[in-house]
Each structure stands twice: as structure tokens, then as C-alpha cells.
Design an enzyme around this catalytic site. Structure first.
Site, mmCIF file in Angstrom:
data_model
loop_
_atom_site.group_PDB
_atom_site.id
_atom_site.type_symbol
_atom_site.label_atom_id
_atom_site.label_comp_id
_atom_site.label_asym_id
_atom_site.label_seq_id
_atom_site.Cartn_x
_atom_site.Cartn_y
_atom_site.Cartn_z
ATOM 1 N N HIS A 183 0.873 -1.326 0.231
ATOM 2 C CA HIS A 183 -0.161 -0.144 0.057
ATOM 3 C C HIS A 183 0.753 1.386 0.047
ATOM 4 C CE1 HIS A 183 -4.236 1.722 0.588
ATOM 5 N NE2 HIS A 183 -4.486 0.635 -0.171
ATOM 6 N N GLU B 210 2.508 -5.960 -4.046
ATOM 7 C CA GLU B 210 1.697 -4.754 -4.605
ATOM 8 C C GLU B 210 2.219 -3.481 -4.143
ATOM 9 O OE1 GLU B 210 -2.389 -5.622 -4.404
ATOM 10 O OE2 GLU B 210 -2.807 -3.442 -4.238
ATOM 11 N N GLU C 37 -3.470 0.263 -9.061
ATOM 12 C CA GLU C 37 -5.096 0.553 -8.723
ATOM 13 C C GLU C 37 -5.349 1.991 -8.596
ATOM 14 O OE1 GLU C 37 -5.063 -1.737 -4.937
ATOM 15 O OE2 GLU C 37 -4.994 0.333 -3.766
ATOM 16 N N GLU D 25 -8.567 -9.450 -8.546
ATOM 17 C CA GLU D 25 -9.003 -9.415 -7.116
ATOM 18 C C GLU D 25 -10.420 -9.446 -7.160
ATOM 19 O OE1 GLU D 25 -8.095 -5.678 -5.732
ATOM 20 O OE2 GLU D 25 -8.046 -6.222 -3.149
ATOM 21 N N TRP E 17 -1.252 6.499 3.179
ATOM 22 C CA TRP E 17 -2.185 5.535 3.903
ATOM 23 C C TRP E 17 -2.086 4.058 2.848
ATOM 24 C CZ3 TRP E 17 -6.720 3.093 1.641
ATOM 25 C CH2 TRP E 17 -7.300 2.353 2.626
HETATM 26 O O1 LIG Z 1 -7.554 -4.096 -3.112
HETATM 27 C C1 LIG Z 1 -6.520 -3.377 -2.751
HETATM 28 O O2 LIG Z 1 -5.539 -4.065 -3.227
HETATM 29 C C2 LIG Z 1 -6.359 -2.077 -2.102
HETATM 30 O O3 LIG Z 1 -5.318 -1.731 -1.772
HETATM 31 C C3 LIG Z 1 -7.734 -1.352 -2.003
HETATM 32 C C4 LIG Z 1 -7.787 -0.037 -1.744
HETATM 33 O O4 LIG Z 1 -7.276 0.220 -0.494
HETATM 34 C C5 LIG Z 1 -9.181 0.441 -1.664
HETATM 35 O O5 LIG Z 1 -9.701 0.079 -3.089
HETATM 36 C C6 LIG Z 1 -9.054 1.881 -1.372
HETATM 37 O O6 LIG Z 1 -10.425 2.704 -1.698
HETATM 38 MG MG LIG Z 2 -3.982 -2.340 -3.420
#
Ligand SMILES: O=C(O)C(=O)C[C@H](O)[C@H](O)CO
Ligand SMILES: [Mg+2]
Length: 402
Positions: free
Chosen positions: A212, A236, A262, A339, A402
Site C-alpha cells: 500500500h 503490490e 490500482e 482481485e 495510507w
Molecule cells: O484492494 C486493494 O489492493 C486495495 O489496496 C484497496 C484500496 O485500499 C481501496 O480500494 C481504496 O479505496
Molecule cells: Mg492495493
């Protein structure tokens, strides 16, 4: 087939969704997801004030021309708001075209390249023991690929750990919830998590992990290296990707496969990553990257460099998004994985759909169009709830990703 009406439907069956419904003079209609988590109303205004008036009276069959008109015609190109709005129009128009042809969308795109779409689910727990158990639970449900995230000792609110049973909903408050981030604790903890999962569940299951966007490139390189013994399917968003060149540093230090994208909304966000083979999977998805029309371009570029697709599919993407992505996935030659976070029962009831899960794979079904509808009466029972995504700070209070 002329567009007679287009309306934006906002509902919150457990969480917020924005849906565009386009109706034609021949009674055929299509829907497209327009949800941008935590910034939903910006897309609603963009659609209602600036896009819908341009659609009325146009020929719904001219998908490419409408895409170009919305992209070039705005003058202000790209960005999540614009590209999510364009994606909603594009998806609804592909839905209409496929319904009019009496075909599931994947047939119109070129037909199935595989029997089913390999998906990964989300296992998460408060600590290593609970996460190991959750991986077992997903295996028992038939998943062949599982993303694992765990609470980290001493780090309040680590990413990806839900309160619920099947899904986590990070956008949980009107003002952002504050979470803590500690890179040192995380990078020593993560290999222990995957060691425990492999020890308990063996080598066959595919494992994924989401960082993230929280590490620097050199930290990401070190983490990737330390995870190599556990053979991840992918790591990821190991570092933020505004600077695409940064991934060279990560690549130089690890052979753990990398997935990014994403939050990308255009081919230009990933062009260098793809052309320099700095990633293995591109995570751009239909709803945030300009719809099926633009995703085909991204996938085409990626195919030249042996980069495969791995579309985002968290619960903040509506079933309309999931349906469209599954048709794309079933067709796209360089598919990698999809996913799949399951939606709540309330969400599933508002968006009846034909896709189904079996033995680790999803199939979009044979219903003409994208195979997803919206029950507007039911949707009206769930009004919009203002919600924002959390923020993260370091121990000293510095604002972080975040
Ligand atoms: O599904 C994921 O890999 C994510 O990182 C989800 C995200 O935090 C989410 O879609 C934010 O809205
Ligand atoms: Mg993600």
C-alpha cells in the site's frame, strides 16, 4: 440507437456506490460503475453537470467516438475524476452494445481466452496466528490465490486488516480515521508472516501481499528480497509510483514479482513501468482507468512487454465494475489474475448479477451485456453516507501514505 436519458444513481447498501444508467430510444439500457471511494460526489457532479448533457441525442453505438469526445473535448485530460466518469459512460455503452447484440460482453471483445478467471481473495487477521487461520478458511472455500495482511505488533490500524469477517471497509468515518505507520516494525514482521503461512499451508497456494505505497524504493527492494523464499505471486504497490523510474531500484534488488496500478487512471501512468519491464502485473481497472476502451489499450501495451493484468477488485468497486472486469479478464490475452473481495448481501441484492465463483475461478456468466443490473427501488432505500478513507502518520506525527 439514440441516447435518450442518462442518470446518476447514488446508493449506500453497506457502502457508497455511484452508478450511471444510460437509456436509449429502443428501450435498451446499460449501466457503468462511477465509484471513487471517499470522493464519490466529485464524480457525480462531473457526470451530471458536464457529461450527461453531452450524451443526450448521441448514437449509443459510437463508443469510441464518445470516448474521444469526452477525453479530448474536456481539454483537461486524465485524472481520477475525469477518467472514472468516462469509464462509467464507456462501460454503460459496452453494456448496451452487447445487450443489443444478444451477447455477453466477452463475446463482443473477441471471445473467451480461458475457461474461468483466476481470482484472489483477502485473508486478514489481527496477528500471524489469525491470518494463518484465515488463509486456511479461504483455501477451504476453494480459493487458489490468497492475499494475506496482518496486524503488526505495536502498530495501530495496519493496512488491510478488517473488523468484519469477509471484507474490510477502510472508508469508515465522516472525517479520516488516523492510523499509525512504522516501517521498521513492518519490514521485520512481514517475512515472519509469510514463513508461518508457508509452514502451515505448503507451497501450492498462491500468496499475494499489498504494501500500500508505504516504503521507499530501497526499502521495497529489501522487503522483496526478504520475501523471496516464500515465492509470492506478487508484492503490490511496494512504493508510490508517481515516479515510474523509482521501480528500477526495486527491480535491481529483488525477483519478487511486482504489481502496481490500482490508482492509475491512464496508460501514461504506467507507460514507463511497462516499457522498461519494471513491473510484472498492471492493476489498472475498468472503473478508474477509462473503461473497457482504455483498458484494452493498456493491456495491449502490456502484452508487448510480457506484463500481465491483475485488475483491482476491492469492495469499493461496485458489482457493475466487477462484471465488466470479468468480461475483460475472460477475453484479454495477457490475463494474470483478478482481485475478488466479496460484496455484502445488501450490495449483492441492489446489483443482481450473473457472475459466479467456482473452485477458485470466477465466470462472468452468459447474460447479454455485462451481466449486472441495478434495482433502483431497492437502491433508493440506502441513501449516500459521507465517508472518507483513513490517513496514516509516522510515530513522530509526520503524515505518511495510507
Ligand atoms: O484492494 C486493494 O489492493 C486495495 O489496496 C484497496 C484500496 O485500499 C481501496 O480500494 C481504496 O479505496
Ligand atoms: Mg492495493
Amino acid at each position: 440507437m439514440i441516447i435518450r436519458n442518462a442518470k446518476v444513481i447514488i446508493c449506500s447498501p453497506g457502502r457508497n456506490f455511484v452508478t450511471l444508467k444510460i437509456e436509449t430510444d429502443q428501450g435498451v439500457y446499460g449501466i457503468g460503475d462511477a465509484t471513487l471511494n471517499g470522493r464519490e460526489k466529485a464524480v457525480v457532479a462531473y457526470l451530471e453537470d458536464h457529461v450527461v448533457p453531452l450524451l443526450i441525442g448521441r448514437d449509443a453505438s459510437r463508443i469510441e467516438d464518445i470516448w474521444q469526445a469526452l477525453y479530448r473535448g474536456a481539454y483537461w485530460r486524465r485524472g481520477p475524476i475525469t477518467m472514472t466518469a468516462i469509464a462509467a459512460v464507456d462501460t454503460a455503452l459496452w453494456d448496451i452494445k452487447a445487450k443489443a447484440a444478444g451477447m455477453p460482453l466477452y463475446q463482443l471483445l473477441g471471445g473467451a481466452s480461458r475457461n474461468g478467471v483466476l481470482v484472489y481473495g483477502h485473508a486478514n487477521g489481527a496477528d500471524i496466528a489469525e491470518t494463518v487461520d484465515q488463509v486456511g478458511r479461504y483455501k477451504d472455500m476453494g480459493y487458489r490465490a490468497i492475499r494475506a495482511q496482518s496486524g503488526i505488533p505495536g502498530v495501530k490500524g495496519a493496512y488491510g486488516v478488517g473488523r468484519g469477517d469477509m471484507y474490510y471497509e477502510p472508508a469508515d468515518a465522516i472525517l479520516p480515521t488516523e492510523t499509525l505507520w512504522d516501517t521498521s516494525s513492518y519490514v521485520t514482521f512481514a517475512p515472519k508472516l509469510f514463513e508461518a503461512i508457508r509452514n502451515e499451508h505448503g507451497d501450492e497456494i498462491e500468496l499475494l501481499h499489498d504494501v500500500h505505497h508505504r516504503l521507499s524504493p530501497i526499502e521495497a527492494g529489501r522487503l522483496g528480497k526478504s520475501l523471496e523464499p516464500y515465492r509470492l505471486f506478487w508484492m503490490e504497490d511496494c512504493t508510490s509510483a508517481e515516479n515510474q523510474e523509482a521501480f528500477q531500484l526495486v527491480r535491481q534488488h529483488t525477483v519478487t514479482p511486482l504489481a502496481v496500478g490500482e490508482i492509475f487512471n491512464s496508460i501514461h501512468d504506467c507507460r514507463e513501468l511497462i516499457q522498461n519491464q519494471l513491473i510484472d502485473y498492471i492493476r489498472a481497472t475498468v472503473v478508474h482507468a477509462g473503461g473497457i476502451t482504455h483498458m484494452r489499450q493498456i493491456a495491449g501495451l502490456a502484452a508487448l512487454y510480457q506484463v500481465r493484468t491483475g485488475c483491482h477488485g476491492a469492495t469499493d468497486l461496485s458489482p457493475a465494475s466487477m462484471g465488466a472486469a470479468l468480461h475483460f479478464d475472460l477475453w484479454v490475452p495477457n490475463f494474470g489474475i483478478q482481485e475478488y473481495m466479496r460484496h455484502s448481501e445488501e450490495t449483492d441484492a441492489v446489483f443482481p448479477h450473473s457472475y459466479n465463483f467456482e473452485d477458485g475461478y470466477l465466470h462472468p456468466g452468459e447474460t447479454p451485456g455485462i451481466g449486472v443490473d441495478i434495482d433502483e427501488k431497492l437502491a433508493a432505500k440506502y441513501p449516500y453516507q459521507p465517508r472518507q478513507l483513513p490517513i496514516a502518520r509516522l510515530r513522530d506525527g509526520t503524515m505518511w501514505n495510507w
